[in-house]
Scaffold this active site. Structure first.
Site, PDB file in Angstrom:
ATOM      1  N   PHE A  37       0.785  -1.177  -0.019  1.00 56.43           N
ATOM      2  CA  PHE A  37       0.194  -0.055  -0.056  1.00 56.43           C
ATOM      3  C   PHE A  37       0.905   1.151   0.067  1.00 56.43           C
ATOM      4  O   PHE A  37       0.872   2.150   0.747  1.00 56.43           O
ATOM      5  CB  PHE A  37      -0.899  -0.028   1.405  1.00 56.43           C
ATOM      6  CG  PHE A  37      -1.654  -1.268   1.393  1.00 56.43           C
ATOM      7  CD1 PHE A  37      -2.710  -1.581   0.596  1.00 56.43           C
ATOM      8  CD2 PHE A  37      -1.359  -2.278   2.317  1.00 56.43           C
ATOM      9  CE1 PHE A  37      -3.592  -2.850   0.908  1.00 56.43           C
ATOM     10  CE2 PHE A  37      -2.041  -3.386   2.544  1.00 56.43           C
ATOM     11  CZ  PHE A  37      -3.096  -3.562   1.895  1.00 56.43           C
TER      12      PHE A  37
ATOM     13  N   CYS B 106      -5.100   2.653  10.255  1.00 59.91           N
ATOM     14  CA  CYS B 106      -5.665   3.969  10.461  1.00 59.91           C
ATOM     15  C   CYS B 106      -7.045   4.048  10.580  1.00 59.91           C
ATOM     16  O   CYS B 106      -7.857   5.024  10.449  1.00 59.91           O
ATOM     17  CB  CYS B 106      -5.159   4.663   9.338  1.00 59.91           C
ATOM     18  SG  CYS B 106      -5.900   4.258   7.733  1.00 59.91           S
TER      19      CYS B 106
HETATM   20  N1  SAH Z   1       1.690   4.118   2.971  1.00 58.89           N
HETATM   21  C1  SAH Z   1       1.017   5.203   2.086  1.00 58.89           C
HETATM   22  C2  SAH Z   1      -0.406   5.495   2.317  1.00 58.89           C
HETATM   23  C3  SAH Z   1      -1.211   4.411   1.879  1.00 58.89           C
HETATM   24  S1  SAH Z   1      -3.028   4.939   1.864  1.00 58.89           S
HETATM   25  C4  SAH Z   1       1.941   6.320   2.594  1.00 58.89           C
HETATM   26  O1  SAH Z   1       2.596   6.325   3.391  1.00 58.89           O
HETATM   27  O2  SAH Z   1       1.833   7.417   1.622  1.00 58.89           O
HETATM   28  C5  SAH Z   1      -3.429   3.469   1.232  1.00 58.89           C
HETATM   29  C6  SAH Z   1      -2.958   3.137  -0.383  1.00 58.89           C
HETATM   30  O3  SAH Z   1      -3.606   1.658  -0.432  1.00 58.89           O
HETATM   31  C7  SAH Z   1      -3.530   3.893  -1.356  1.00 58.89           C
HETATM   32  O4  SAH Z   1      -2.549   4.213  -2.128  1.00 58.89           O
HETATM   33  C8  SAH Z   1      -4.428   2.888  -2.398  1.00 58.89           C
HETATM   34  O5  SAH Z   1      -4.465   3.008  -3.555  1.00 58.89           O
HETATM   35  C9  SAH Z   1      -3.874   1.353  -2.061  1.00 58.89           C
HETATM   36  N2  SAH Z   1      -4.950   0.325  -1.867  1.00 58.89           N
HETATM   37  C10 SAH Z   1      -6.058   0.249  -1.339  1.00 58.89           C
HETATM   38  N3  SAH Z   1      -6.472  -1.207  -1.507  1.00 58.89           N
HETATM   39  C11 SAH Z   1      -5.388  -1.705  -2.049  1.00 58.89           C
HETATM   40  C12 SAH Z   1      -5.174  -3.105  -2.058  1.00 58.89           C
HETATM   41  N4  SAH Z   1      -6.160  -3.950  -2.024  1.00 58.89           N
HETATM   42  N5  SAH Z   1      -4.201  -3.548  -2.845  1.00 58.89           N
HETATM   43  C13 SAH Z   1      -3.190  -2.527  -3.218  1.00 58.89           C
HETATM   44  N6  SAH Z   1      -3.526  -1.453  -2.869  1.00 58.89           N
HETATM   45  C14 SAH Z   1      -4.325  -0.771  -2.291  1.00 58.89           C
END
Ligand code: SAH
Length: 395
Positions: free
Chosen positions: A229, A339
């Site tokens: 993510f 979160c």
């Molecule tokens: N770790 C990041 C923030 C994560 S926000 C930072 O520090 O900036 C959550 C992210 O998860 C988003 O970018 C979204 O696109 C992604 N996401 C949501 N569900 C997902 C999934 N099942 N597989 C991969 N990415 C996913």
């Protein structure tokens, strides 16, 4: 003001939480509202026997029917009070300027400004009016902010789901100054990140992970990293700058990965492995391929938007943590986050402990992690604590 004020009267016994300085009045606690009120009006909240409890912002459609501004009867809500709170919130963030120009200047209830979020990216401000309280003071706040924060450009991103729950329509666009460029470059702990305040998530960047990015960077030297993510690559870039040997970063969003690659280049780093995909499937595939890592970050989106989703969310958190633990070599580090405000620190720790048991590994808890100092929580409002994390080492 007090003679003509509208009055929100509580049901008997429902005054307890305000007496404990918890700022929310739930709709179920309200006996009646007297006087002419609209969204964001200041109401005088009284107990069933007529005692003053708080001045609060009225929110006619929300389950949180009113949010307290003050518990001091002699201090009704005035433009001067709002300006003073803005100035104090901004002043409290001053020490962060030495480290970064991406700062949350105002964080809602914690700063005595219900529902108002203000983020600063360099000279750009991004505001979110997420509840009726701050929203009713919109014009005043928008006029005051450039002066108090020393920034001319103000953009609104009041598009969050929270606003819908408040019965407010989403609102986005330029409020003051020039339109934001597609990439605003900020520098945090000497690392460059591009922020897209118009198209990005939230206000564009996960400011709240600042301290954890630094922690990861300091532990990264020589390690093979997996960042799940990854969004625009915050943890990855920090780790590579900290000397990580390699990084594989996964996100389902192509635009986010595009920004991530640009961030990598902006820091003079050679291209690493950015993979578009579903983390649940990628983790499974990596296990099947026999891959191993020495540093894994799991920072998923909010799996539990509310308490009703907790059970399903707990299963999802457990699944990714279980797989990540199996992918770690002994000595490897796991930085795992939630979160979801609805999930307590205790419950999150239990869920991750369950993953450790099922993975049949031993793991030490080295540190508890939280959002940075510009995302404070009121001691009397534990709901304000949303970001929590654990740093584990597989032994
Ligand atoms: N770790 C990041 C923030 C994560 S926000 C930072 O520090 O900036 C959550 C992210 O998860 C988003 O970018 C979204 O696109 C992604 N996401 C949501 N569900 C997902 C999934 N099942 N597989 C991969 N990415 C996913």
């Amino acid at each position: 003001m007090s003679e003509t004020a509208s009055i929100l009267q509580l049901k008997p016994g429902k005054e307890k939480s305000l007496l404990r300085r918890h700022p929310w009045v739930y709709a179920t606690a309200v006996a009646r509202v007297r006087g002419r009120v609209q969204s964001g009006s200041t109401v005088r909240v009284e107990s069933a026997d007529g005692r003053f409890l708080a001045w609060a912002a009225f929110s006619p459609e929300s389950a949180i029917r009113a949010r307290a501004w003050t518990y001091d009867e002699a201090r009704p809500v005035t433009p001067a009070l709002v300006s003073e709170r803005l100035a104090q919130a901004i002043a409290r963030r001053a020490p962060l300027a030495a480290r970064t120009d991406a700062v949350r200047l105002v964080f809602g209830e914690a700063d005595g400004l219900p529902g108002l979020v203000v983020d600063r990216y360099g000279r750009q401000l991004v505001v979110q009016f997420l509840a009726a309280g701050g929203g009713a003071w919109r014009e005043h706040i928008v006029r005051e902010l450039p002066r108090l924060a020393g920034c001319d450009d103000v953009y609104e991103r009041s598009d969050a789901q929270a606003r819908e729950r408040e019965g407010l329509v989403p609102r986005e666009g330029v409020i003051a100054g020039a339109p934001p460029p597609g990439r605003i470059e900020i520098v945090e702990d000497e690392v460059r990140y591009g922020v897209d305040v118009v198209g990005g998530h939230k206000t564009g960047f996960y400011i709240d992970q600042r301290d954890n990015r630094r922690l990861v960077a300091r532990q990264a030297a020589g390690r093979r990293m997996l960042n799940c993510f990854c969004y625009t690559g915050g943890f990855t870039i920090a780790a590579l700058r900290g000397g990580a040997a390699a990084a594989l970063s996964v996100d389902s969003s192509e635009p986010a990965l595009g920004q991530a690659r640009a961030n990598e280049a902006a820091n003079g780093l050679p291209p690493s492995d950015w993979r578009a995909g579903n983390v649940f499937e990628v983790l499974k595939a990596l296990l099947e391929e026999g891959r191993r890592f020495d540093l894994i970050v799991l920072d998923p989106p909010k799996f539990a938007p509310s308490a009703q989703h907790l059970e399903r969310a707990a299963r999802a958190y457990k699944e990714i943590n279980l797989k990540a633990l199996k992918l770690l070599d002994p000595g490897g580090l796991l930085f795992t986050f939630s979160c979801s405000g609805a999930m307590s620190v205790d419950l999150f720790q239990k869920v991750v402990a369950g993953a450790v048991i099922d993975a049949r590994v031993d793991a030490q808890l080295v540190r508890r992690l939280a959002a940075g100092a510009d995302h404070p929580m009121l001691m009397t409002h534990p709901e304000g604590e949303y970001l929590k994390g654990l740093m584990l080492v597989r032994v």
